[in-house]
Design an enzyme around this catalytic site. Structure first.
Site, PDB file in Angstrom:
ATOM      1  N   GLY A 180       3.358  -6.365   8.284  1.00 18.24           N
ATOM      2  CA  GLY A 180       2.735  -4.840   7.658  1.00 18.24           C
ATOM      3  C   GLY A 180       2.002  -4.545   6.302  1.00 18.24           C
ATOM      4  O   GLY A 180       0.538  -4.540   6.829  1.00 18.24           O
ATOM      5  N   ASP A 181       1.518  -3.617   5.491  1.00 20.15           N
ATOM      6  CA  ASP A 181       1.112  -3.233   4.421  1.00 20.15           C
ATOM      7  C   ASP A 181       1.211  -4.091   3.499  1.00 20.15           C
ATOM      8  O   ASP A 181       0.923  -4.036   2.200  1.00 20.15           O
ATOM      9  CB  ASP A 181       1.302  -1.980   4.298  1.00 20.15           C
ATOM     10  CG  ASP A 181       2.547  -1.490   3.495  1.00 20.15           C
ATOM     11  OD1 ASP A 181       3.180  -2.040   4.348  1.00 20.15           O
ATOM     12  OD2 ASP A 181       2.170  -0.681   3.141  1.00 20.15           O
ATOM     13  N   GLU A 182       2.455  -5.127   3.628  1.00 17.08           N
ATOM     14  CA  GLU A 182       1.913  -6.099   2.529  1.00 17.08           C
ATOM     15  C   GLU A 182       1.230  -7.618   2.378  1.00 17.08           C
ATOM     16  O   GLU A 182       1.081  -7.941   3.380  1.00 17.08           O
ATOM     17  CB  GLU A 182       3.945  -7.009   2.544  1.00 17.08           C
ATOM     18  CG  GLU A 182       4.155  -5.762   2.248  1.00 17.08           C
ATOM     19  CD  GLU A 182       6.196  -5.832   2.566  1.00 17.08           C
ATOM     20  OE1 GLU A 182       7.541  -5.669   1.993  1.00 17.08           O
ATOM     21  OE2 GLU A 182       6.368  -7.140   3.081  1.00 17.08           O
ATOM     22  N   LEU A 238       1.064  -1.044  -0.203  1.00 18.14           N
ATOM     23  CA  LEU A 238       0.216  -0.069   0.033  1.00 18.14           C
ATOM     24  C   LEU A 238       0.893   1.171  -0.050  1.00 18.14           C
ATOM     25  O   LEU A 238       1.978   1.432   1.567  1.00 18.14           O
ATOM     26  CB  LEU A 238      -0.960  -0.321   1.056  1.00 18.14           C
ATOM     27  CG  LEU A 238      -1.929  -1.400   1.485  1.00 18.14           C
ATOM     28  CD1 LEU A 238      -2.655  -1.443   2.842  1.00 18.14           C
ATOM     29  CD2 LEU A 238      -2.833  -1.834   0.186  1.00 18.14           C
TER      30      LEU A 238
END
Length: 284
Positions: free
Chosen positions: A196-198, A155
């Site tokens: 995380g944002d992965e 993201l």
């Protein structure tokens, strides 16, 4: 040989129904025996009265003795059957208890397994489950000559959201993104939170590179819809890297690394998505 407690649990769940049926049939037989004992007792009382009022004939005395002996045996059989039925009732109760315990154990095992293989925040498969499915997919693809793709998604500017609005807002965004990914995942594909944002997406049933392009564009469109969070609306833009088996790697590690590299290429060019070893897609 030691008894296997698990085998006993399984046998208990299978045998509970037949035991109930046997118990029901035994109760019916017991009722018949009690009725027969009552009828014999009544007949014997009449015979005793008749015998007392008449001359004592040896044949009649012998018949009466035999009849009374049968009455005793029928009553004894009824009493023994009552004991057996009580034991059966106890066994049925025990087996039902074991069945309930087994169901509880299975629920706990499933819950533990789910926790071990899914991300606690989003409910998506975690890295371990994704790798397991990717490894399985690679075996099938190698055996049948199929093609599959791995998408690595990140993201854009997510750190800014966490820093500016706090982790609660960041977590809300991740949950919204995860839900949108699930809604746009095909039946045989797997989407997971890598950390995380992965996020990672495994595309297993594809005929050519265009299939991956269609999925990537669909995901980008879905995620870019404004997110309603506590501070208002946030627009999230993803960057996606795509690797193709066997062109960009033949192992899970190689494909994930190739997709990760392609994702950074898409992020730098702001193109939305890019293929490993290729040029970024046109900006969308």
């Amino acid at each position: 040989m030691k008894n296997d407690p698990k085998a006993k649990l399984v046998d208990g769940t299978k045998a509970a129904k037949p035991l109930n049926q046997v118990l029901k049939e035994n109760e019916h037989v017991k009722d018949m025996l009690e009725e027969s004992a009552d009828e014999l007792a009544s007949v014997n009382r009449v015979l005793n009265e008749e015998f007392a009022n008449q001359d004592q004939l040896p044949e009649m005395g012998n018949a009466l003795e035999k009849s009374e002996a049968v009455e005793i045996k029928v009553q004894e059989a009824s009493d023994k059957l009552s004991v057996v039925n009580q034991a059966l009732e106890d066994e049925v109760r025990e087996r039902h208890l074991l069945e309930h315990q087994l169901a509880t154990i299975r629920e706990q095992q499933e819950e533990t397994l789910h926790i071990a293989l899914h991300d606690s925040l989003t409910g998506l498969p975690n890295r371990a489950l994704f790798n397991d499915r990717l490894e399985h997919g690679l075996v099938q693809a190698t055996r049948h000559g199929w093609t599959l793709a791995v998408m690595f998604m990140d993201l854009d500017n997510f750190k800014t959201i966490n820093d500016s609005h706090g982790h609660d807002v960041g977590d809300a965004v991740l949950r919204i993104v995860a839900e949108r990914l699930k809604e746009n995942t095909r039946g045989d594909d797997t989407v997971s939170r890598h950390g995380g944002d992965e996020f990672l997406y495994l595309l297993t049933d594809m005929t050519n590179e265009q299939d991956a392009t269609i999925i990537a564009e669909k995901i980008i469109k879905a995620i870019q819809v404004p997110c309603q969070v506590s501070i208002g609306e946030l627009i999230i833009k993803p960057s996606i890297g795509i690797s193709i088996f066997p062109r960009d790697g033949t192992t899970a590690e190689a494909l994930t690394k190739s997709a990760d590299t392609a994702m950074y290429q898409a992020k730098r060019s702001k193109s939305g998505y890019a293929f490993a070893g290729g040029t970024p897609a046109s900006s969308r």
